[in-house]
Design a protein around this motif. Sequence first.
Motif, PDB file in Angstrom:
ATOM      1  N   VAL A 518     -82.012   7.748  93.096  1.00 55.67           N
ATOM      2  CA  VAL A 518     -80.819   9.040  93.391  1.00 55.67           C
ATOM      3  C   VAL A 518     -81.109   9.826  92.066  1.00 55.67           C
ATOM      4  O   VAL A 518     -80.630  11.259  92.004  1.00 55.67           O
ATOM      5  CB  VAL A 518     -78.996   8.996  92.815  1.00 55.67           C
ATOM      6  CG1 VAL A 518     -79.008   7.935  94.488  1.00 55.67           C
ATOM      7  CG2 VAL A 518     -79.194   8.248  91.934  1.00 55.67           C
ATOM      8  N   GLU A 519     -82.329   9.777  91.784  1.00 52.64           N
ATOM      9  CA  GLU A 519     -83.073  10.829  89.659  1.00 52.64           C
ATOM     10  C   GLU A 519     -81.872  11.044  89.651  1.00 52.64           C
ATOM     11  O   GLU A 519     -81.588  12.654  88.942  1.00 52.64           O
ATOM     12  CB  GLU A 519     -83.773  12.090  91.109  1.00 52.64           C
ATOM     13  CG  GLU A 519     -84.541  11.927  92.213  1.00 52.64           C
ATOM     14  CD  GLU A 519     -85.276  12.750  92.658  1.00 52.64           C
ATOM     15  OE1 GLU A 519     -84.541  14.136  92.840  1.00 52.64           O
ATOM     16  OE2 GLU A 519     -86.604  12.550  93.309  1.00 52.64           O
ATOM     17  N   PRO A 520     -81.123   9.748  88.938  1.00 52.66           N
ATOM     18  CA  PRO A 520     -80.146  10.609  87.927  1.00 52.66           C
ATOM     19  C   PRO A 520     -81.043  11.044  85.766  1.00 52.66           C
ATOM     20  O   PRO A 520     -81.857  10.984  85.661  1.00 52.66           O
ATOM     21  CB  PRO A 520     -79.949   8.804  87.087  1.00 52.66           C
ATOM     22  CG  PRO A 520     -81.149   8.181  87.553  1.00 52.66           C
ATOM     23  CD  PRO A 520     -81.844   8.559  88.649  1.00 52.66           C
ATOM     24  N   GLN A 521     -79.891  11.446  85.456  1.00 53.31           N
ATOM     25  CA  GLN A 521     -80.350  12.044  84.178  1.00 53.31           C
ATOM     26  C   GLN A 521     -80.313  11.460  83.085  1.00 53.31           C
ATOM     27  O   GLN A 521     -80.131  11.241  81.820  1.00 53.31           O
ATOM     28  CB  GLN A 521     -79.957  13.248  84.107  1.00 53.31           C
ATOM     29  CG  GLN A 521     -80.895  14.511  84.673  1.00 53.31           C
ATOM     30  CD  GLN A 521     -79.940  15.584  85.202  1.00 53.31           C
ATOM     31  OE1 GLN A 521     -79.882  16.227  84.029  1.00 53.31           O
ATOM     32  NE2 GLN A 521     -80.400  16.579  86.279  1.00 53.31           N
ATOM     33  N   LEU A 522     -79.086  10.036  83.657  1.00 55.47           N
ATOM     34  CA  LEU A 522     -78.836   9.504  82.267  1.00 55.47           C
ATOM     35  C   LEU A 522     -78.010   7.862  82.970  1.00 55.47           C
ATOM     36  O   LEU A 522     -78.131   7.593  83.793  1.00 55.47           O
ATOM     37  CB  LEU A 522     -77.725   9.699  81.576  1.00 55.47           C
ATOM     38  CG  LEU A 522     -76.354   8.592  81.473  1.00 55.47           C
ATOM     39  CD1 LEU A 522     -76.841   8.823  80.091  1.00 55.47           C
ATOM     40  CD2 LEU A 522     -74.912   8.956  81.313  1.00 55.47           C
ATOM     41  N   ILE A 523     -78.859   6.903  82.153  1.00 54.14           N
ATOM     42  CA  ILE A 523     -78.708   5.914  82.972  1.00 54.14           C
ATOM     43  C   ILE A 523     -78.497   4.863  81.727  1.00 54.14           C
ATOM     44  O   ILE A 523     -78.703   4.659  80.659  1.00 54.14           O
ATOM     45  CB  ILE A 523     -80.001   4.990  83.382  1.00 54.14           C
ATOM     46  CG1 ILE A 523     -81.017   5.680  84.350  1.00 54.14           C
ATOM     47  CG2 ILE A 523     -80.261   3.436  83.874  1.00 54.14           C
ATOM     48  CD1 ILE A 523     -82.316   4.250  84.988  1.00 54.14           C
ATOM     49  N   VAL A 524     -76.914   4.619  82.152  1.00 56.47           N
ATOM     50  CA  VAL A 524     -76.228   3.527  81.307  1.00 56.47           C
ATOM     51  C   VAL A 524     -77.178   1.978  81.063  1.00 56.47           C
ATOM     52  O   VAL A 524     -77.020   1.024  82.532  1.00 56.47           O
ATOM     53  CB  VAL A 524     -74.506   3.401  81.428  1.00 56.47           C
ATOM     54  CG1 VAL A 524     -74.226   1.857  80.463  1.00 56.47           C
ATOM     55  CG2 VAL A 524     -74.629   4.736  81.538  1.00 56.47           C
ATOM     56  N   ALA A 525     -77.807   1.385  80.393  1.00 50.52           N
ATOM     57  CA  ALA A 525     -79.041  -0.027  80.604  1.00 50.52           C
ATOM     58  C   ALA A 525     -77.820  -0.732  80.034  1.00 50.52           C
ATOM     59  O   ALA A 525     -77.597  -1.076  78.523  1.00 50.52           O
ATOM     60  CB  ALA A 525     -80.228   0.052  80.503  1.00 50.52           C
ATOM     61  N   ASP A 526     -77.008  -2.185  80.433  1.00 49.92           N
ATOM     62  CA  ASP A 526     -76.249  -3.139  80.116  1.00 49.92           C
ATOM     63  C   ASP A 526     -76.936  -4.276  80.176  1.00 49.92           C
ATOM     64  O   ASP A 526     -77.475  -4.886  80.512  1.00 49.92           O
ATOM     65  CB  ASP A 526     -74.776  -2.970  81.301  1.00 49.92           C
ATOM     66  CG  ASP A 526     -73.892  -3.832  79.928  1.00 49.92           C
ATOM     67  OD1 ASP A 526     -74.258  -4.254  78.747  1.00 49.92           O
ATOM     68  OD2 ASP A 526     -72.975  -4.356  80.919  1.00 49.92           O
ATOM     69  N   GLU A 527     -77.863  -4.753  79.194  1.00 48.87           N
ATOM     70  CA  GLU A 527     -78.411  -5.971  78.570  1.00 48.87           C
ATOM     71  C   GLU A 527     -79.463  -5.565  79.651  1.00 48.87           C
ATOM     72  O   GLU A 527     -78.933  -7.147  80.112  1.00 48.87           O
ATOM     73  CB  GLU A 527     -77.648  -7.355  78.426  1.00 48.87           C
ATOM     74  CG  GLU A 527     -76.281  -6.988  77.262  1.00 48.87           C
ATOM     75  CD  GLU A 527     -76.681  -7.354  76.179  1.00 48.87           C
ATOM     76  OE1 GLU A 527     -77.676  -8.273  75.748  1.00 48.87           O
ATOM     77  OE2 GLU A 527     -75.680  -7.087  75.042  1.00 48.87           O
ATOM     78  N   PRO A 528     -80.100  -4.773  79.821  1.00 46.69           N
ATOM     79  CA  PRO A 528     -80.984  -5.027  81.132  1.00 46.69           C
ATOM     80  C   PRO A 528     -81.754  -6.187  81.100  1.00 46.69           C
ATOM     81  O   PRO A 528     -82.642  -6.750  81.858  1.00 46.69           O
ATOM     82  CB  PRO A 528     -81.865  -3.770  81.785  1.00 46.69           C
ATOM     83  CG  PRO A 528     -81.079  -3.196  80.354  1.00 46.69           C
ATOM     84  CD  PRO A 528     -80.888  -3.565  79.134  1.00 46.69           C
ATOM     85  N   THR A 529     -82.064  -6.985  79.889  1.00 45.36           N
ATOM     86  CA  THR A 529     -83.183  -7.389  79.877  1.00 45.36           C
ATOM     87  C   THR A 529     -83.482  -8.839  78.674  1.00 45.36           C
ATOM     88  O   THR A 529     -83.587  -9.651  78.813  1.00 45.36           O
ATOM     89  CB  THR A 529     -84.546  -6.998  78.954  1.00 45.36           C
ATOM     90  OG1 THR A 529     -84.211  -7.109  77.592  1.00 45.36           O
ATOM     91  CG2 THR A 529     -85.442  -5.703  79.225  1.00 45.36           C
ATOM     92  N   SER A 530     -81.772  -8.734  78.546  1.00 42.78           N
ATOM     93  CA  SER A 530     -81.482 -10.324  78.307  1.00 42.78           C
ATOM     94  C   SER A 530     -81.569 -11.677  78.735  1.00 42.78           C
ATOM     95  O   SER A 530     -81.432 -12.382  78.328  1.00 42.78           O
ATOM     96  CB  SER A 530     -80.013  -9.935  77.973  1.00 42.78           C
ATOM     97  OG  SER A 530     -78.920  -9.967  78.561  1.00 42.78           O
ATOM     98  N   ALA A 531     -81.422 -11.234  80.193  1.00 45.06           N
ATOM     99  CA  ALA A 531     -81.565 -12.796  81.498  1.00 45.06           C
ATOM    100  C   ALA A 531     -83.238 -12.900  81.365  1.00 45.06           C
ATOM    101  O   ALA A 531     -83.387 -14.295  82.166  1.00 45.06           O
ATOM    102  CB  ALA A 531     -80.650 -12.501  82.486  1.00 45.06           C
ATOM    103  N   LEU A 532     -83.961 -12.354  80.836  1.00 46.02           N
ATOM    104  CA  LEU A 532     -85.267 -11.895  81.216  1.00 46.02           C
ATOM    105  C   LEU A 532     -86.306 -13.011  80.331  1.00 46.02           C
ATOM    106  O   LEU A 532     -86.215 -12.966  78.823  1.00 46.02           O
ATOM    107  CB  LEU A 532     -85.353 -11.082  81.520  1.00 46.02           C
ATOM    108  CG  LEU A 532     -84.831 -10.033  82.400  1.00 46.02           C
ATOM    109  CD1 LEU A 532     -85.469  -8.700  82.825  1.00 46.02           C
ATOM    110  CD2 LEU A 532     -85.077 -10.432  83.814  1.00 46.02           C
TER     111      LEU A 532
END
Length: 609
Positions: A518-532
């Motif tokens: 949706v072409e946002p200007q803000l992304i809240v990234a909640d621990e996006p890599t902790s399971a990787l």
Amino acid sequence: MLRIENLTTDIATDSGLVRAVDALTLTLERGETFALVGESGCGKSMTALSLLRLLPDSGRISAGCIDLDGTDIAQLPEARMRDVRGKRISIIFQEPGTSLNPVMTVGRQITEVIERHTPLRGTAAHAQALDWLQRVGIPEPERRIHNYPFQLSGGQKQRVMIAIALAAEPQIVIADEPTTALDVTIQAQILDLLKELQAARNMTLLLITHDLAVVKSMAHRVALMYAGQVIEVADAKDFFAQPLHPYAANLFGALPEFSKRGHALASIPGTVPPLNQAFTGCRFAERCGSAMEHCRNAPPELHTVRANHAVRCVLYQDAGYEVPVQAQDLGGDTTAPTPAHAPTETLLEVRDYCVWFPIRKGLLQRTVGYVKAVDGVSFSLAPGRTLALVGESGSGKTTVGKGILQLLRHNAHIRGTATLQGQSLHQLQGAALRRVRRTAQIVFQDPFASLNPRMRVQDILAEGVASLCPEVTAAQRTQRLLALLDRVGLRPDVLTRYPHEFSGGQRQRLAIARALAVEPQLIVADEPTSALDVSVQAQILNLLQELQQELGVAYLFITHNFGVVEYLAHDIAVMQNGRLVEMGTADAVLSHPQHDYTRSLLAAVPRLH
Ligand code: SF4
């Protein structure tokens, strides 16, 4: 202490026999810490379960010997094996919450081991259990001994697990990712405790982990596993001074850290090969930047290149092996440093923000108090910048993110203001709120739980565009989805597939694509890599950084991983017990932390350099 020779473990699955551990040969010395490292699926935990003969029903040790002081425990009858588990070799599992018995008091769980393996009984066993609780640093042990696991914090539960593992004074303790589920400060305490107990009792510790910094702070020797095999084994100082295997060198290159800011992390293309196949050559060949024709024709042997350092790679089998393999030779491309986004304008403004959850009691469920999950938090975020929100679990980081995006307005009392592009989010309802969702999106922590398993990828990605961007026609929508997939590094044919057909890293790419749709200007990234895994984490961090440079997206990055913070953040806000205790530019907070809590957090982070 323990000699493992040609240990081979097979697991029967629907897709055929999986060789989880393939001809593993190792020796563990008395009093040493031996670390088994590698990414998920490389066979570390299966090795641990094989040593204790705790494999799942579908698994079996199909070859090899496990020689414990002259006895091959791989051949022992089950009744005699019970005398080995706990008494000779014990294990500390990764997740203390699920490995303790929830319906037994912790005291009873420790006493059970003592009574099973020592002559102590009754009050003597109870006193011994109390002594162990004291030794592992549980506060008020006389009271805690009667507690059930749910009454203890995560760190206390892991201490109880350690007490259970040590209660019968075993010679060998296997610690399988003992601190992965814990915060950095608790991790530091648990690692110190393990070191102390090991030194005091001269016990052997087999440490299984994917965290190279933890290995560096703990281990005397290291074995790196890949696709069921040991591919490098060395003294820890040699391994960290010069890792030889291309995979090892690339893992180091993929670790986010301060010195790599502004540069892309080395990424390892592809994934670990499935283990239900017969390999004809090197298992790493498809991902290796140094692969040659003959690497694919014959499997390399583990070859000793110098005292106490062996590696499974043809590069080192000839006399001229001296050429060190560096991560950047293997795909670690670099980009121009991140342009400094001066915080001239404000995208998100948060003032005196509070999220209080009501405590209800009685028949009428009256509110008798509040849990102040977030209490008076203020910060602002400019376009194209990354603000890292750091702190331990329970400090309120995720609640801030969800609260700002209006995902908690039905079950919490929210005070203060959150303004996005000048619009006060809390006053918005219905269509107006939906319009704002176009500007602000969220990427959740768990890529497995955040995609609807019943929807195809095309529906998952198109759903947001269809509901939030009505001006986009069906044809434009399809074009946008194809461009997005290309952007996040997935092929167009994935559109018709379901989430379960993807790996964790691919799912997180899908979740990022969904947020970007949706072409946002803000992304809240909640621990996006902790399971990787580290290599997949590097791909995702590179992607987020590229998107920011090209599209100017701002990130509110919620994490407890300081490596990621050091690598990615422009600004840092530190949270403790629902409040912000320190905030500033990344340089200032990392190099001159002012608050004691920030200092203790930074001091607890294990480091490679
Ligand atoms: Fe790479 Fe060949 Fe060495 Fe395997 S054997 S790690 S493919 S160079």
